[in-house]
Design a protein around this motif. Structure first.
Motif, PDB file in Angstrom:
ATOM      1  N   ALA A   1      -0.105   0.148   4.816  1.00 36.30           N
ATOM      2  CA  ALA A   1      -1.201   0.163   3.856  1.00 36.30           C
ATOM      3  C   ALA A   1      -2.384   0.969   4.393  1.00 36.30           C
ATOM      4  N   LEU A   2      -2.651   0.860   5.711  1.00 39.64           N
ATOM      5  CA  LEU A   2      -3.727   1.636   6.330  1.00 39.64           C
ATOM      6  C   LEU A   2      -3.436   3.123   6.209  1.00 39.64           C
ATOM      7  N   ILE A   3      -2.204   3.513   6.538  1.00 42.54           N
ATOM      8  CA  ILE A   3      -1.829   4.929   6.450  1.00 42.54           C
ATOM      9  C   ILE A   3      -1.989   5.435   5.016  1.00 42.54           C
ATOM     10  N   MET A   4      -1.563   4.603   4.047  1.00 42.85           N
ATOM     11  CA  MET A   4      -1.662   5.005   2.652  1.00 42.85           C
ATOM     12  C   MET A   4      -3.115   5.188   2.233  1.00 42.85           C
TER      13      MET A   4
ATOM     14  N   ALA B   1      12.953 -20.981  -1.383  1.00 41.29           N
ATOM     15  CA  ALA B   1      14.084 -20.591  -0.551  1.00 41.29           C
ATOM     16  C   ALA B   1      13.907 -19.181  -0.034  1.00 41.29           C
ATOM     17  N   VAL B   2      14.375 -18.921   1.179  1.00 40.97           N
ATOM     18  CA  VAL B   2      14.268 -17.596   1.773  1.00 40.97           C
ATOM     19  C   VAL B   2      15.301 -16.685   1.127  1.00 40.97           C
ATOM     20  N   SER B   3      14.832 -15.736   0.302  1.00 44.47           N
ATOM     21  CA  SER B   3      15.766 -14.861  -0.384  1.00 44.47           C
ATOM     22  C   SER B   3      15.286 -13.423  -0.434  1.00 44.47           C
ATOM     23  N   MET B   4      14.147 -13.135   0.172  1.00 42.39           N
ATOM     24  CA  MET B   4      13.600 -11.790   0.131  1.00 42.39           C
ATOM     25  C   MET B   4      13.901 -11.054   1.428  1.00 42.39           C
ATOM     26  N   THR B   5      14.189  -9.761   1.290  1.00 38.18           N
ATOM     27  CA  THR B   5      14.439  -8.938   2.470  1.00 38.18           C
ATOM     28  C   THR B   5      13.124  -8.379   3.001  1.00 38.18           C
ATOM     29  N   LEU B   6      13.141  -7.925   4.251  1.00 43.66           N
ATOM     30  CA  LEU B   6      11.952  -7.349   4.871  1.00 43.66           C
ATOM     31  C   LEU B   6      11.488  -6.118   4.095  1.00 43.66           C
ATOM     32  N   GLY B   7      12.440  -5.268   3.714  1.00 41.30           N
ATOM     33  CA  GLY B   7      12.101  -4.055   2.976  1.00 41.30           C
ATOM     34  C   GLY B   7      11.469  -4.350   1.629  1.00 41.30           C
ATOM     35  N   ALA B   8      11.999  -5.355   0.922  1.00 33.97           N
ATOM     36  CA  ALA B   8      11.461  -5.718  -0.389  1.00 33.97           C
ATOM     37  C   ALA B   8      10.037  -6.241  -0.260  1.00 33.97           C
ATOM     38  N   ALA B   9       9.784  -7.028   0.795  1.00 30.82           N
ATOM     39  CA  ALA B   9       8.435  -7.571   1.004  1.00 30.82           C
ATOM     40  C   ALA B   9       7.437  -6.450   1.272  1.00 30.82           C
ATOM     41  N   ILE B  10       7.792  -5.518   2.151  1.00 25.53           N
ATOM     42  CA  ILE B  10       6.896  -4.406   2.479  1.00 25.53           C
ATOM     43  C   ILE B  10       6.656  -3.527   1.261  1.00 25.53           C
ATOM     44  N   PHE B  11       7.717  -3.304   0.459  1.00 29.62           N
ATOM     45  CA  PHE B  11       7.574  -2.485  -0.755  1.00 29.62           C
ATOM     46  C   PHE B  11       6.566  -3.118  -1.710  1.00 29.62           C
ATOM     47  N   GLN B  12       6.646  -4.438  -1.892  1.00 28.10           N
ATOM     48  CA  GLN B  12       5.727  -5.111  -2.810  1.00 28.10           C
ATOM     49  C   GLN B  12       4.303  -5.130  -2.254  1.00 28.10           C
ATOM     50  N   ILE B  13       4.170  -5.246  -0.924  1.00 33.64           N
ATOM     51  CA  ILE B  13       2.843  -5.180  -0.298  1.00 33.64           C
ATOM     52  C   ILE B  13       2.206  -3.819  -0.570  1.00 33.64           C
ATOM     53  N   LEU B  14       2.977  -2.754  -0.377  1.00 32.02           N
ATOM     54  CA  LEU B  14       2.471  -1.399  -0.602  1.00 32.02           C
ATOM     55  C   LEU B  14       2.162  -1.155  -2.069  1.00 32.02           C
ATOM     56  N   LEU B  15       2.999  -1.689  -2.948  1.00 29.99           N
ATOM     57  CA  LEU B  15       2.812  -1.498  -4.382  1.00 29.99           C
ATOM     58  C   LEU B  15       1.471  -2.058  -4.829  1.00 29.99           C
ATOM     59  N   LEU B  16       1.170  -3.274  -4.386  1.00 33.77           N
ATOM     60  CA  LEU B  16      -0.090  -3.887  -4.792  1.00 33.77           C
ATOM     61  C   LEU B  16      -1.265  -3.274  -4.033  1.00 33.77           C
ATOM     62  N   ASP B  17      -1.038  -2.897  -2.774  1.00 36.56           N
ATOM     63  CA  ASP B  17      -2.126  -2.295  -2.008  1.00 36.56           C
ATOM     64  C   ASP B  17      -2.555  -0.964  -2.613  1.00 36.56           C
ATOM     65  N   LEU B  18      -1.617  -0.255  -3.250  1.00 36.30           N
ATOM     66  CA  LEU B  18      -1.958   0.997  -3.930  1.00 36.30           C
ATOM     67  C   LEU B  18      -3.000   0.737  -5.004  1.00 36.30           C
ATOM     68  N   VAL B  19      -2.834  -0.349  -5.744  1.00 39.33           N
ATOM     69  CA  VAL B  19      -3.790  -0.701  -6.799  1.00 39.33           C
ATOM     70  C   VAL B  19      -5.158  -1.001  -6.203  1.00 39.33           C
ATOM     71  N   PHE B  20      -5.197  -1.876  -5.181  1.00 37.36           N
ATOM     72  CA  PHE B  20      -6.469  -2.243  -4.563  1.00 37.36           C
ATOM     73  C   PHE B  20      -7.107  -1.051  -3.839  1.00 37.36           C
ATOM     74  N   SER B  21      -6.278  -0.177  -3.269  1.00 37.05           N
ATOM     75  CA  SER B  21      -6.801   0.969  -2.520  1.00 37.05           C
ATOM     76  C   SER B  21      -7.545   1.929  -3.434  1.00 37.05           C
ATOM     77  N   ILE B  22      -6.927   2.270  -4.559  1.00 38.45           N
ATOM     78  CA  ILE B  22      -7.553   3.209  -5.494  1.00 38.45           C
ATOM     79  C   ILE B  22      -8.870   2.646  -6.005  1.00 38.45           C
ATOM     80  N   ASP B  23      -8.885   1.354  -6.319  1.00 37.02           N
ATOM     81  CA  ASP B  23     -10.107   0.723  -6.815  1.00 37.02           C
ATOM     82  C   ASP B  23     -11.202   0.723  -5.755  1.00 37.02           C
ATOM     83  N   SER B  24     -10.836   0.385  -4.498  1.00 31.02           N
ATOM     84  CA  SER B  24     -11.848   0.312  -3.439  1.00 31.02           C
ATOM     85  C   SER B  24     -12.360   1.700  -3.052  1.00 31.02           C
TER      86      SER B  24
END
Length: 254
Positions: free
Chosen positions: A64-67, A131-154
């Motif tokens: 997210a920092l790099i983005m 229940a634990v059902s999410m992969t590491l890649g899926a979690a990071i993808f969703q973090i980046l997806l939402l951070d893109l929204v907050f980043s542009i606004d900030s």
């Protein structure tokens, strides 16, 4: 020496007291705006296996920092995202508005789905904290997806406060560093207190609706949002303290 000469114009603000005030204000603003993102990251990564949670938070926040730094490098393009591209119901919608609406809908969907799974104990197939059902890649993808929204606004908010690109870079780096330090303690606190999970999901739902309203042209002052979050957190803190005091009393009674 050529490097110093190249960087000198970017750090000319060090002799300007007004610029230091702008830097301090922007750092505080970026940290406060990062609270929304941090709550989402904490809840999301708690769904991963225990040994992957800290790594997911580090990778997600680092990416997210790099983005954000890359977005700052294209700041002239980011500013243009506020230009209306079409008009509907008397409101001119820009790319920023559409991104905020999409991010808000995503947050509302995620929070609503998790609240449903938390309330219904028979259904934990796809919850964020069940229940634990999410992969590491899926979690990071969703973090980046939402951070893109907050980043542009900030970043657009930062442009309205200062013209110094170096100040924006410093503010972003400091804010993301604070996020990195606070992510694990916050995630552990949420994981250990089930009632806090529901409160945090309520925050995400409110933030999602605020993003949608902002994208539709109805700006809600951030102070109202954080005041409501702070008051709710204070009430829940008092409830936790009351429950903690009741436990020894019930134990002594037996």
């Amino acid at each position: 020496m050529p490097i110093i000469e190249f960087l000198t114009p970017y750090f000319a603000f060090v002799n300007d007291p007004t610029a230091w005030v702008a830097l301090l204000t922007l750092v505080v603003l970026e940290v406060v705006l990062g609270i929304d993102n941090l709550i989402f990251i904490s809840i999301l990564t708690n769904k991963l296996p225990k040994e992957q949670q800290a790594r997911a938070r580090r990778l997600g926040i680092s990416a997210a920092l790099i983005m954000r730094l890359v977005l700052l490098a294209t700041i002239s393009f980011i500013v243009q995202l506020t230009a209306p591209i079409f008009t509907l119901f008397g409101h001119g919608f820009s790319w920023r508005d559409l991104i905020l609406i999409a991010g808000g809908l995503f947050l509302v969907w995620k929070a609503t789905k998790e609240i449903h799974h938390t309330v219904d104990p028979e259904d934990h197939k796809d919850s964020m904290v069940g229940a634990v059902s999410m992969t590491l890649g899926a979690a990071i993808f969703q973090i980046l997806l939402l951070d893109l929204v907050f980043s542009i606004d900030s970043i657009i908010t930062a442009v309205g406060m200062t013209d110094e690109i170096a100040i924006m870079y410093i503010a972003v780096i400091v804010a993301v560093t604070v996020m990195m330090l606070a992510a694990t303690p916050l995630a552990n606190f949420i994981a250990k207190n089930p009632t806090i999970v529901m409160l945090a999901l309520g925050f995400l739902l409110m933030i999602g609706m605020t993003l949608i309203a902002d994208g539709m042209g109805y700006h809600v002052p951030k102070g109202y949002i954080y005041a409501a979050m702070g008051f709710s957190a204070l009430v829940e803190g008092l409830n936790m303290l009351a429950r903690k005091r009741k436990k020894p009393a019930s134990t002594d009674g037996h």
